[in-house]
Write a protein that holds these residues in place. Structure first.
Motif, PDB file in Angstrom:
ATOM      1  N   TYR A 285      -2.535   1.335  17.464  1.00  0.00           N
ATOM      2  CA  TYR A 285      -2.867   2.681  17.950  1.00  0.00           C
ATOM      3  C   TYR A 285      -3.804   2.597  19.121  1.00  0.00           C
ATOM      4  O   TYR A 285      -4.558   1.717  19.285  1.00  0.00           O
ATOM      5  CB  TYR A 285      -3.526   3.499  16.827  1.00  0.00           C
ATOM      6  CG  TYR A 285      -2.547   3.870  15.748  1.00  0.00           C
ATOM      7  CD1 TYR A 285      -1.897   5.078  15.789  1.00  0.00           C
ATOM      8  CD2 TYR A 285      -2.288   3.004  14.679  1.00  0.00           C
ATOM      9  CE1 TYR A 285      -0.982   5.432  14.794  1.00  0.00           C
ATOM     10  CE2 TYR A 285      -1.386   3.347  13.693  1.00  0.00           C
ATOM     11  CZ  TYR A 285      -0.741   4.546  13.756  1.00  0.00           C
ATOM     12  OH  TYR A 285       0.164   4.894  12.769  1.00  0.00           O
TER      13      TYR A 285
ATOM     14  N   GLU B  56      -3.694  -3.165   6.434  1.00  0.00           N
ATOM     15  CA  GLU B  56      -4.134  -2.778   7.766  1.00  0.00           C
ATOM     16  C   GLU B  56      -4.756  -3.993   8.409  1.00  0.00           C
ATOM     17  O   GLU B  56      -5.373  -4.823   7.747  1.00  0.00           O
ATOM     18  CB  GLU B  56      -5.126  -1.627   7.677  1.00  0.00           C
ATOM     19  CG  GLU B  56      -4.486  -0.381   7.088  1.00  0.00           C
ATOM     20  CD  GLU B  56      -5.470   0.725   6.786  1.00  0.00           C
ATOM     21  OE1 GLU B  56      -6.692   0.469   6.781  1.00  0.00           O
ATOM     22  OE2 GLU B  56      -5.022   1.838   6.536  1.00  0.00           O
TER      23      GLU B  56
ATOM     24  N   GLN C 224       0.827  -1.205   0.000  1.00  0.00           N
ATOM     25  CA  GLN C 224       0.000   0.000   0.000  1.00  0.00           C
ATOM     26  C   GLN C 224       0.855   1.246   0.000  1.00  0.00           C
ATOM     27  O   GLN C 224       0.464   2.269  -0.553  1.00  0.00           O
ATOM     28  CB  GLN C 224      -0.919   0.015   1.214  1.00  0.00           C
ATOM     29  CG  GLN C 224      -2.045  -0.952   1.123  1.00  0.00           C
ATOM     30  CD  GLN C 224      -2.999  -0.792   2.293  1.00  0.00           C
ATOM     31  OE1 GLN C 224      -2.788  -0.009   3.216  1.00  0.00           O
ATOM     32  NE2 GLN C 224      -4.071  -1.561   2.269  1.00  0.00           N
TER      33      GLN C 224
ATOM     34  N   SER D  31      -9.651  -2.374  11.771  1.00  0.00           N
ATOM     35  CA  SER D  31      -8.991  -1.203  12.349  1.00  0.00           C
ATOM     36  C   SER D  31      -8.069  -0.552  11.318  1.00  0.00           C
ATOM     37  O   SER D  31      -7.974  -0.988  10.190  1.00  0.00           O
ATOM     38  CB  SER D  31      -8.184  -1.622  13.585  1.00  0.00           C
ATOM     39  OG  SER D  31      -7.087  -2.427  13.191  1.00  0.00           O
ATOM     40  N   VAL D  32      -7.376   0.461  11.742  1.00  0.00           N
ATOM     41  CA  VAL D  32      -6.471   1.172  10.842  1.00  0.00           C
ATOM     42  C   VAL D  32      -5.014   0.905  11.195  1.00  0.00           C
ATOM     43  O   VAL D  32      -4.149   1.692  10.862  1.00  0.00           O
ATOM     44  CB  VAL D  32      -6.754   2.693  10.859  1.00  0.00           C
ATOM     45  CG1 VAL D  32      -8.116   2.984  10.294  1.00  0.00           C
ATOM     46  CG2 VAL D  32      -6.591   3.252  12.259  1.00  0.00           C
ATOM     47  N   ASP D  33      -4.742  -0.170  11.903  1.00  0.00           N
ATOM     48  CA  ASP D  33      -3.382  -0.484  12.329  1.00  0.00           C
ATOM     49  C   ASP D  33      -2.579  -1.035  11.157  1.00  0.00           C
ATOM     50  O   ASP D  33      -2.847  -2.125  10.659  1.00  0.00           O
ATOM     51  CB  ASP D  33      -3.387  -1.508  13.463  1.00  0.00           C
ATOM     52  CG  ASP D  33      -4.048  -0.972  14.732  1.00  0.00           C
ATOM     53  OD1 ASP D  33      -4.201   0.251  14.828  1.00  0.00           O
ATOM     54  OD2 ASP D  33      -4.384  -1.780  15.603  1.00  0.00           O
ATOM     55  N   PRO D  34      -1.572  -0.282  10.686  1.00  0.00           N
ATOM     56  CA  PRO D  34      -0.772  -0.744   9.550  1.00  0.00           C
ATOM     57  C   PRO D  34       0.170  -1.883   9.928  1.00  0.00           C
ATOM     58  O   PRO D  34       0.570  -2.018  11.085  1.00  0.00           O
ATOM     59  CB  PRO D  34       0.013   0.504   9.145  1.00  0.00           C
ATOM     60  CG  PRO D  34       0.103   1.312  10.383  1.00  0.00           C
ATOM     61  CD  PRO D  34      -1.140   1.021  11.176  1.00  0.00           C
TER      62      PRO D  34
END
Length: 118
Positions: A118, A74, A59, A78-81
């Motif tokens: 996060y 991710e 990405q 969630s938005v945790d890479p």
């Protein structure tokens, strides 16, 4: 013993959705990824577009100090890479912001699996 076609399809979907296919493509692409990482300068922040390097797709790719991060995706909803990091000088440590926890797992040589929470 032969698996029925439906079982083969289900197994393939399961392995691919768990990241097995991505992991194998990344492992086969480490040489190309390292070559790419060596060309990125500190000003070459590349998170705005996707990259195909070797057999793997990312990405984004970005440098942070002496490390280069290859973001695969991710974690879940969630938005945790997460992804892989090239760290040729030393094993990476969690030195990010207090609101972020970074985890690293050694893969081989200067390569580590990485994830942020996060």
């Amino acid at each position: 013993m032969r698996l029925p076609t439906a079982a083969c399809v289900a197994l393939t979907v399961l392995l691919t959705s768990c990241g097995f296919g991505t992991e194998q493509r990344v492992l086969r692409s480490l040489t190309e990824m390292e070559r790419f990482a060596r060309t990125i300068g500190p000003e070459d922040d590349l998170p705005g577009r996707s990259w195909k390097i070797g057999e793997a797709e990312f990405q984004s790719v970005h440098r942070a100090g002496d490390r280069v991060y290859f973001q695969v995706g991710e974690n879940g909803p969630s938005v945790d890479p997460y992804g892989y990091v090239w760290s040729p000088e030393r094993a990476p440590i969690d030195d990010s912001e207090p609101a972020v926890t970074s985890a690293f797992e050694h893969v081989q040589g200067p390569w580590y699996r990485w994830s942020d929470s996060y």
